[in-house]
Design a protein around this motif. Structure first.
Motif, PDB file in Angstrom:
ATOM      1  N   VAL A  31       0.435  -3.400 -15.229  1.00 54.59           N
ATOM      2  CA  VAL A  31       1.826  -3.431 -14.752  1.00 54.59           C
ATOM      3  C   VAL A  31       2.556  -4.746 -15.014  1.00 54.59           C
ATOM      4  CG1 VAL A  31       1.338  -1.727 -12.960  1.00 54.59           C
ATOM      5  CG2 VAL A  31       1.202  -4.148 -12.394  1.00 54.59           C
ATOM      6  N   GLY A  32       1.806  -5.839 -15.234  1.00 57.99           N
ATOM      7  CA  GLY A  32       2.461  -7.104 -15.555  1.00 57.99           C
ATOM      8  C   GLY A  32       2.640  -8.062 -14.402  1.00 57.99           C
ATOM      9  N   HIS A  33       2.473  -7.604 -13.168  1.00 61.15           N
ATOM     10  CA  HIS A  33       2.613  -8.501 -12.020  1.00 61.15           C
ATOM     11  C   HIS A  33       1.364  -9.385 -11.889  1.00 61.15           C
ATOM     12  CE1 HIS A  33       6.358  -7.054 -10.192  1.00 61.15           C
ATOM     13  NE2 HIS A  33       6.003  -5.865 -10.643  1.00 61.15           N
ATOM     14  N   GLU A  34       1.442 -10.344 -10.977  1.00 60.60           N
ATOM     15  CA  GLU A  34       0.321 -11.261 -10.738  1.00 60.60           C
ATOM     16  C   GLU A  34      -0.931 -10.492 -10.321  1.00 60.60           C
ATOM     17  OE1 GLU A  34       0.048 -14.929 -10.455  1.00 60.60           O
ATOM     18  OE2 GLU A  34       1.724 -14.747 -11.840  1.00 60.60           O
ATOM     19  N   ALA A  35      -2.106 -11.014 -10.715  1.00 59.55           N
ATOM     20  CA  ALA A  35      -3.367 -10.398 -10.295  1.00 59.55           C
ATOM     21  C   ALA A  35      -3.473 -10.429  -8.773  1.00 59.55           C
ATOM     22  CB  ALA A  35      -4.542 -11.140 -10.931  1.00 59.55           C
ATOM     23  N   LEU A  36      -3.937  -9.340  -8.202  1.00 59.99           N
ATOM     24  CA  LEU A  36      -4.020  -9.230  -6.746  1.00 59.99           C
ATOM     25  C   LEU A  36      -5.220  -9.995  -6.188  1.00 59.99           C
ATOM     26  CD1 LEU A  36      -3.254  -5.430  -6.245  1.00 59.99           C
ATOM     27  CD2 LEU A  36      -1.711  -7.354  -5.806  1.00 59.99           C
ATOM     28  N   LYS A  37      -4.988 -10.673  -5.064  1.00 61.73           N
ATOM     29  CA  LYS A  37      -6.064 -11.309  -4.305  1.00 61.73           C
ATOM     30  C   LYS A  37      -5.810 -10.942  -2.846  1.00 61.73           C
ATOM     31  CE  LYS A  37      -6.310 -15.156  -7.559  1.00 61.73           C
ATOM     32  NZ  LYS A  37      -5.915 -16.558  -7.791  1.00 61.73           N
ATOM     33  N   LEU A  38      -6.258  -9.757  -2.480  1.00 59.44           N
ATOM     34  CA  LEU A  38      -5.924  -9.203  -1.177  1.00 59.44           C
ATOM     35  C   LEU A  38      -7.164  -8.850  -0.377  1.00 59.44           C
ATOM     36  CD1 LEU A  38      -3.063  -6.737  -2.153  1.00 59.44           C
ATOM     37  CD2 LEU A  38      -2.839  -8.751  -0.746  1.00 59.44           C
ATOM     38  N   LYS A  39      -6.997  -8.829   0.946  1.00 66.13           N
ATOM     39  CA  LYS A  39      -8.030  -8.288   1.831  1.00 66.13           C
ATOM     40  C   LYS A  39      -7.354  -7.232   2.689  1.00 66.13           C
ATOM     41  CE  LYS A  39     -11.435 -10.404   3.813  1.00 66.13           C
ATOM     42  NZ  LYS A  39     -12.255 -11.321   4.640  1.00 66.13           N
ATOM     43  N   ALA A  40      -8.096  -6.181   3.011  1.00 65.83           N
ATOM     44  CA  ALA A  40      -7.526  -5.135   3.852  1.00 65.83           C
ATOM     45  C   ALA A  40      -8.639  -4.362   4.536  1.00 65.83           C
ATOM     46  CB  ALA A  40      -6.675  -4.186   3.015  1.00 65.83           C
ATOM     47  N   ASP A  41      -8.279  -3.727   5.660  1.00 68.21           N
ATOM     48  CA  ASP A  41      -9.209  -2.832   6.338  1.00 68.21           C
ATOM     49  C   ASP A  41      -9.104  -1.416   5.779  1.00 68.21           C
ATOM     50  OD1 ASP A  41     -10.097  -4.823   8.294  1.00 68.21           O
ATOM     51  OD2 ASP A  41      -8.064  -4.661   9.097  1.00 68.21           O
ATOM     52  N   ILE A  42      -7.903  -1.083   5.303  1.00 71.76           N
ATOM     53  CA  ILE A  42      -7.623   0.264   4.784  1.00 71.76           C
ATOM     54  C   ILE A  42      -6.869   0.131   3.466  1.00 71.76           C
ATOM     55  CG2 ILE A  42      -6.504   2.497   5.248  1.00 71.76           C
ATOM     56  CD1 ILE A  42      -6.388   1.541   8.255  1.00 71.76           C
ATOM     57  N   GLN A 168       8.739  -9.549 -14.238  1.00 64.77           N
ATOM     58  CA  GLN A 168       7.313  -9.586 -14.530  1.00 64.77           C
ATOM     59  C   GLN A 168       6.779  -8.240 -15.037  1.00 64.77           C
ATOM     60  OE1 GLN A 168       8.547 -10.091 -11.385  1.00 64.77           O
ATOM     61  NE2 GLN A 168       8.752 -12.315 -11.477  1.00 64.77           N
ATOM     62  N   SER A 169       7.462  -7.172 -14.694  1.00 64.17           N
ATOM     63  CA  SER A 169       6.946  -5.833 -14.974  1.00 64.17           C
ATOM     64  C   SER A 169       6.912  -5.534 -16.468  1.00 64.17           C
ATOM     65  CB  SER A 169       7.827  -4.795 -14.269  1.00 64.17           C
ATOM     66  OG  SER A 169       7.399  -3.494 -14.570  1.00 64.17           O
ATOM     67  N   THR A 170       5.812  -4.944 -16.921  1.00 62.25           N
ATOM     68  CA  THR A 170       5.678  -4.562 -18.328  1.00 62.25           C
ATOM     69  C   THR A 170       5.823  -3.052 -18.517  1.00 62.25           C
ATOM     70  OG1 THR A 170       3.275  -4.504 -18.020  1.00 62.25           O
ATOM     71  CG2 THR A 170       4.218  -6.513 -18.962  1.00 62.25           C
ATOM     72  N   ILE A 171       6.028  -2.315 -17.419  1.00 60.72           N
ATOM     73  CA  ILE A 171       6.229  -0.863 -17.498  1.00 60.72           C
ATOM     74  C   ILE A 171       7.733  -0.595 -17.608  1.00 60.72           C
ATOM     75  CG2 ILE A 171       6.034   1.300 -16.209  1.00 60.72           C
ATOM     76  CD1 ILE A 171       3.453   0.275 -15.038  1.00 60.72           C
ATOM     77  N   LYS A 172       8.082   0.369 -18.433  1.00 55.29           N
ATOM     78  CA  LYS A 172       9.498   0.669 -18.636  1.00 55.29           C
ATOM     79  C   LYS A 172      10.050   1.416 -17.423  1.00 55.29           C
ATOM     80  CE  LYS A 172      12.796   2.424 -21.996  1.00 55.29           C
ATOM     81  NZ  LYS A 172      13.034   3.190 -23.230  1.00 55.29           N
ATOM     82  N   LEU A 173      10.807   0.702 -16.608  1.00 54.45           N
ATOM     83  CA  LEU A 173      11.428   1.271 -15.422  1.00 54.45           C
ATOM     84  C   LEU A 173      12.886   0.851 -15.354  1.00 54.45           C
ATOM     85  CD1 LEU A 173       8.598   0.453 -12.831  1.00 54.45           C
ATOM     86  CD2 LEU A 173       9.136   2.715 -13.745  1.00 54.45           C
ATOM     87  N   GLU A 174      13.665   1.566 -14.547  1.00 53.39           N
ATOM     88  CA  GLU A 174      15.077   1.217 -14.383  1.00 53.39           C
ATOM     89  C   GLU A 174      15.226   0.046 -13.415  1.00 53.39           C
ATOM     90  OE1 GLU A 174      16.744   4.880 -13.010  1.00 53.39           O
ATOM     91  OE2 GLU A 174      16.687   5.822 -14.992  1.00 53.39           O
ATOM     92  N   PRO A 175      16.315  -0.719 -13.540  1.00 50.12           N
ATOM     93  CA  PRO A 175      16.519  -1.876 -12.654  1.00 50.12           C
ATOM     94  C   PRO A 175      16.917  -1.459 -11.244  1.00 50.12           C
ATOM     95  CG  PRO A 175      18.422  -1.600 -14.076  1.00 50.12           C
ATOM     96  CD  PRO A 175      17.404  -0.594 -14.531  1.00 50.12           C
ATOM     97  N   LEU A 176      16.728  -2.374 -10.315  1.00 52.92           N
ATOM     98  CA  LEU A 176      17.091  -2.141  -8.909  1.00 52.92           C
ATOM     99  C   LEU A 176      18.589  -1.876  -8.758  1.00 52.92           C
ATOM    100  CD1 LEU A 176      16.300  -2.217  -5.877  1.00 52.92           C
ATOM    101  CD2 LEU A 176      16.735  -4.678  -5.951  1.00 52.92           C
ATOM    102  N   SER A 177      19.406  -2.491  -9.618  1.00 52.50           N
ATOM    103  CA  SER A 177      20.865  -2.369  -9.494  1.00 52.50           C
ATOM    104  C   SER A 177      21.344  -0.920  -9.516  1.00 52.50           C
ATOM    105  CB  SER A 177      21.556  -3.163 -10.607  1.00 52.50           C
ATOM    106  OG  SER A 177      21.094  -2.728 -11.874  1.00 52.50           O
ATOM    107  N   LYS A 178      20.647  -0.069 -10.264  1.00 42.71           N
ATOM    108  CA  LYS A 178      21.020   1.359 -10.325  1.00 42.71           C
ATOM    109  C   LYS A 178      20.895   2.007  -8.947  1.00 42.71           C
ATOM    110  CE  LYS A 178      20.694   3.580 -14.782  1.00 42.71           C
ATOM    111  NZ  LYS A 178      20.095   4.696 -15.516  1.00 42.71           N
ATOM    112  N   PHE A 179      19.800   1.698  -8.278  1.00 40.86           N
ATOM    113  CA  PHE A 179      19.574   2.264  -6.945  1.00 40.86           C
ATOM    114  C   PHE A 179      20.589   1.714  -5.945  1.00 40.86           C
ATOM    115  CE2 PHE A 179      17.468   1.566  -2.771  1.00 40.86           C
ATOM    116  CZ  PHE A 179      17.441   2.887  -2.355  1.00 40.86           C
ATOM    117  N   LEU A 180      20.831   0.418  -5.997  1.00 37.31           N
ATOM    118  CA  LEU A 180      21.798  -0.179  -5.072  1.00 37.31           C
ATOM    119  C   LEU A 180      23.172   0.460  -5.232  1.00 37.31           C
ATOM    120  CD1 LEU A 180      20.819  -3.964  -5.269  1.00 37.31           C
ATOM    121  CD2 LEU A 180      20.148  -2.282  -3.544  1.00 37.31           C
ATOM    122  N   LYS A 181      23.534   0.747  -6.463  1.00 35.83           N
ATOM    123  CA  LYS A 181      24.822   1.404  -6.739  1.00 35.83           C
ATOM    124  C   LYS A 181      24.857   2.799  -6.110  1.00 35.83           C
ATOM    125  CE  LYS A 181      28.025   2.415 -10.519  1.00 35.83           C
ATOM    126  NZ  LYS A 181      28.202   2.496 -11.987  1.00 35.83           N
TER     127      LYS A 181
END
Length: 216
Positions: A31-42, A168-181
């Motif tokens: 996806v292009g975002h930063e590598a995850l370093k997470l902890k979770a119970d679920i 950061q995203s490397t997947i072809k998606l529409e921008p947030l501005s479309k949704f805000l509109k």
């Protein structure tokens, strides 16, 4: 309760003395975002794709939910509902599970990669939805117009958009501005996370909250 966005469809939801939840952990190479370093119970997984089911990105030994059902772990109630992949017309349609996550009466709905607007009956079966995490950028999920349509059906207090194009995203998606509109907004100031003390503290009118992805 605190909700933090890591990019794409991945959130971490935490509340003192309750189990922590990570939704749709991604493989950063997909996806292009930063590598995850997470902890979770679920960990909840909406569908089988590298951008949504990368369990190696979550440390510890979390309880993994990857399909429909009702679960109670560490004081958190989670209901999974299948939304895609169950019609005869589209047998090849990828499966998707949305998750309603109940934290002390605050209901958070993660829609995963839902790609159709649910019926009124399906919406009513969910009960009250206080916060919805909604895909808005198209691709395998909803586009901006359908996202706005679902929001009008759900009538949540807060809307957090996800699964849209970012620098950061490397997947072809529409921008947030479309949704805000579509929502009748020109711009929304971003914030690092969302903190909610109780359901009573939520706004009566639906508000859009835009989160900055962690580490991006």
């Amino acid at each position: 309760m605190e909700i933090t966005w890591y990019g794409h469809s991945c959130f971490r939801i935490t509340e003192r003395n309750l189990a922590s939840v990570v939704t749709d952990p991604y493989d950063h190479r997909a996806v292009g975002h930063e590598a995850l370093k997470l902890k979770a119970d679920i960990v909840t997984i909406s569908h089988a794709a590298p951008g949504h089911n990368y369990l190696s990105g979550v440390k510890g030994e979390p309880f993994v939910i990857s399909g429909p059902g009702e679960f109670e772990i560490g004081g958190v109630f989670i209901t999974g509902v299948q939304t895609n992949g169950h019609t005869k017309k589209t047998q090849d349609e990828p499966r998707n599970t949305l998750y309603l996550i109940d934290y002390n009466g605050i209901n958070v709905l993660h829609l995963g990669a839902i790609n159709r607007v649910p019926t009124q009956t399906e919406v009513e079966a969910l009960g009250p939805v206080h916060i919805v995490l909604v895909p808005v950028g198209g691709g395998s999920g909803l586009n901006a117009a359908k996202a706005a349509e679902i929001i009008s059906l759900l009538e949540p207090n807060l809307v957090i958009p996800m699964h849209y194009a970012t620098p950061q995203s490397t997947i072809k998606l529409e921008p947030l501005s479309k949704f805000l509109k579509e929502m009748g907004l020109t711009a929304v100031s971003t914030q690092p996370s969302l903190k909610v003390t109780s359901a009573n503290a939520l706004p009566e009118e639906t508000q859009v909250i835009v989160l900055d992805p962690v580490g991006n």
